[in-house]
Design an enzyme around this catalytic site. Structure first.
Site, PDB file in Angstrom:
ATOM      1  N   ARG A 193       0.841  -1.198   0.000  1.00 11.33           N
ATOM      2  CA  ARG A 193       0.000   0.000   0.000  1.00 11.33           C
ATOM      3  C   ARG A 193       0.877   1.248   0.000  1.00 11.33           C
ATOM      4  NH1 ARG A 193      -4.797   1.881  -1.687  1.00 11.33           N
ATOM      5  NH2 ARG A 193      -6.071   2.885  -0.088  1.00 11.33           N
ATOM      6  N   THR A 218      -9.051  -0.145 -10.192  1.00 10.35           N
ATOM      7  CA  THR A 218      -8.351  -1.250  -9.557  1.00 10.35           C
ATOM      8  C   THR A 218      -8.432  -2.484 -10.452  1.00 10.35           C
ATOM      9  OG1 THR A 218      -8.981  -0.348  -7.404  1.00 10.35           O
ATOM     10  CG2 THR A 218      -8.265  -2.624  -7.420  1.00 10.35           C
ATOM     11  N   THR A 271      -3.771  -1.303  -7.742  1.00 15.57           N
ATOM     12  CA  THR A 271      -4.579  -0.115  -8.023  1.00 15.57           C
ATOM     13  C   THR A 271      -3.739   1.145  -8.195  1.00 15.57           C
ATOM     14  OG1 THR A 271      -6.450   1.196  -7.176  1.00 15.57           O
ATOM     15  CG2 THR A 271      -4.868   0.395  -5.568  1.00 15.57           C
ATOM     16  N   SER A 275      -7.738   0.698   2.613  1.00 18.25           N
ATOM     17  CA  SER A 275      -8.046   0.187   1.281  1.00 18.25           C
ATOM     18  C   SER A 275      -9.238  -0.749   1.359  1.00 18.25           C
ATOM     19  CB  SER A 275      -6.839  -0.568   0.710  1.00 18.25           C
ATOM     20  OG  SER A 275      -7.191  -1.263  -0.471  1.00 18.25           O
ATOM     21  N   GLY A 330     -13.261  -2.243  -7.797  1.00 17.01           N
ATOM     22  CA  GLY A 330     -14.552  -1.628  -7.543  1.00 17.01           C
ATOM     23  C   GLY A 330     -14.636  -0.674  -6.382  1.00 17.01           C
ATOM     24  N   GLY A 331     -13.520  -0.107  -5.913  1.00 19.34           N
ATOM     25  CA  GLY A 331     -13.595   0.862  -4.825  1.00 19.34           C
ATOM     26  C   GLY A 331     -14.215   0.244  -3.583  1.00 19.34           C
TER      27      GLY A 331
END
Length: 568
Positions: A99, A384, A402, A449, A471-472
């Site tokens: 991340r 993503t 992403t 996330s 897809g967030g």
């Protein structure tokens, strides 16, 4: 973490311990290599590595390099990722956290205006402040050090050649180039995609060349991660983020100091499987909580044509999202009560809140050791990709990757887009009572996330399946729906992924309205759920189940994925 033939005992993040009876032999060892990815060129790049005897991690590097070229709206070298890895020899699962992190000079109020109000997202996303220190490359390098077989410099050839020669623009990329998002007005986006005849905007079927990306990949292959985290490319990243509007604070030291994290996975039972995901700041804890809530319902005795199944899914989802949004953040900065959220007694009590009618948005619960946190105000757009790989030795990678929004921040360096992960933080750092948001900005912090790349094991610790999605903030719902369809409703994986999506979060009930029957929509409305069309990108679920010793893989029909296998 240890599993016997009859019982799975889970020791997971923050000391969570639970035991569940798991039948032995749910699957049998099966080492047929495969790659499931969102673009055929990316899947082929990974399969070519497997053909050369490469490992699953080797193939993941090739897949990511290609995705950054052919699917730049979703992921890339300038973004971040989470990987869940299954080691077939030891039957152990491990999680890799790539991340992005906030620069050392980031401040909690960096997305507030002079009056203390949150900036409009459309303004923040295009700013220099939007970009966090990218993590995908160093994460892949760490995983390669531990699980790679082929030399690092041999893994980028497919993407390099394709960038040099050009690739055919897919219908999906062509659609997103004209999608109404702020990034499509950014100068770098406009310049890159105006390569059609006579300098026109590219359309499906055009050839898109990216010489700058090819040159960068050659340096990345020869120099390793230092090609991104220092040198000329690092300097260009820093310079690009420091350009107005709202110039960022990233430095070369921020890039050099980035460190991926190898974490203990967060694991919990679901039906006859043990499901393992990365811990926070990922949202695997939300996926596991949602599955745990559903185990207290009879959704497994229903099916996709039963409106009560969708009602139960929606109400369980709202309970989970209330908890996830309130409590999940970077565990180095906030106490995430993962053990409390997944405790059997908590799940049972929380599930009792599912009544006969959908009411107002549920409040967050009060799991054990939960801190007093502010309500969350994070806005999580989509951008993503997910892929799954197994090599000939049976090792498996489930990886979600992403750049955050479509084309990230809209700023490009050396042929790849920079992420806008800083806008995955809550713009409002504290509430009126002074309580901090779990996902508030802080220097060196990783934003929360929604990514949840997961692996499933059977009672013998054999690999049994994998799921993940784009897809967030809808990722959790997309993955859980697919698992319910594949496991509880016993649909073939491809059919399970095609089942309509429904995302219930707070006061909002969104879904693929045209794919549900009028009878289901009417029945849901009678129970207080007025389903509205979803917004943003569609799901991008990729999944595999091992059934009868066979690979039952699936790709999301809403995108351009593919399942490729090699003979055993």
């Amino acid at each position: 973490m240890r599993i016997t033939r009859l019982f799975a005992c889970v020791s997971a993040f923050l000391g969570l311990v639970s035991c569940v009876s798991v039948p032995a032999g749910t699957t049998a060892p099966n080492e047929q290599p495969f790659v499931i990815a969102a673009n055929p060129l990316a899947a082929e790049a990974g399969l070519n590595v497997l053909k050369r005897g490469g490992s699953a991690v080797d193939a993941a590097i090739a897949v990511q390099a290609m995705l950054g070229l052919v699917e730049p709206q979703s992921s890339g070298i300038g973004g971040g990722a989470f990987m869940t890895y299954y080691d077939a020899a030891s039957k152990q699962v491990m999680a890799y956290d790539g991340r992005e992190v906030a620069p050392a000079q980031a401040t909690p109020d960096m997305f507030l205006d002079s009056s203390g109000r949150p900036l409009p997202f459309e303004q923040a996303v295009l700013s220099g402040r939007a970009t966090g220190v990218p993590g995908a490359v160093k994460m892949l390098a760490l995983a390669h050090d531990e699980h790679g077989k082929l030399p690092w410099n041999s893994l980028f050839g497919s993407a390099e050649r394709t960038a040099d020669e050009g690739f055919i623009v897919s219908p999906r990329l062509a659609k997103l180039v004209v999608y109404p998002v702020p990034e499509n007005g950014a100068p770098d986006v406009i310049a890159y995609f105006h390569q059609g005849p006579g300098g026109a905007l590219v359309k499906a079927g055009d050839r898109l060349v990216n010489k700058a990306y090819a040159a960068f990949l050659r340096r990345l292959a020869s120099q390793g991660p230092a090609a991104l985290y220092g040198g000329e490319t690092g300097a260009r990243i820093v310079a690009r983020t420091r350009v107005a509007p709202l110039a960022g604070s990233m430095t070369m030291a921020d890039l050099a100091n980035y460190k991926p994290i190898k974490r203990e996975p967060l694991c919990a039972p679901y039906r006859v499987y043990l499901v393992c995901t990365p811990p926070p700041p990922g949202s695997g804890v939300g996926t596991l909580e949602l599955l745990g809530l559903l185990e207290h319902t009879d959704i497994d005795r229903r099916g996709p044509n039963d409106p009560d199944a969708w009602y139960l899914f929606a109400e369980a989802s709202r309970l989970m999202y209330a908890d996830r949004d309130r409590y999940v953040g970077d565990p180095a900065f906030t106490n995430v009560p993962a053990n409390g959220l997944l405790a059997p007694d908590y799940l049972a009590d929380r599930a009792k809140l599912i009544g006969d009618m959908a009411g107002p948005p549920p409040a967050a619960g009060n799991p054990a050791l939960a801190p007093a946190m502010a309500a969350d105000h994070t806005y999580e757009p989509t951008g993503t990709s997910h892929f799954i790989i197994r090599d000939a030795a049976g090792n498996v990678v489930s990886m979600t990757t992403t750049v955050e929004s479509i084309f990230g921040s809209g700023r490009m360096v050396d042929g790849f887009f920079l992420n806008n992960q800083m806008t995955d933080f809550s713009f409002t750092p504290v509430d009126a009572e002074g309580r901090p948001a779990a996902n508030a900005v802080a220097a060196g912090k990783r934003p929360r996330s929604s990514m949840t790349p997961l692996l499933m094991l059977d009672g013998d610790r054999n690999f049994a399946g994998a799921f993940g999605s784009a897809g967030g903030n809808s990722i959790i719902a997309f993955v859980a729906k697919s698992m319910v369809a594949a496991i509880d409703w016993n649909l073939p994986t491809q059919e399970a992924l095609a089942v309509p999506n429904l995302v219930a979060r707070g006061p909002n009930f969104n879904g693929e309205v045209t794919k549900f029957s009028p009878e289901i929509l009417a029945a849901l409305k009678a129970k207080g759920i007025d389903l509205k069309p979803g917004q943003g990108e569609d799901s991008g679920v990729h999944a595999v189940m091992i059934r009868n010793r066979q690979v039952d893989g699936g790709y999301d029909p809403r995108r351009e994925g593919v399942v490729l296998t090699l003979p055993r």
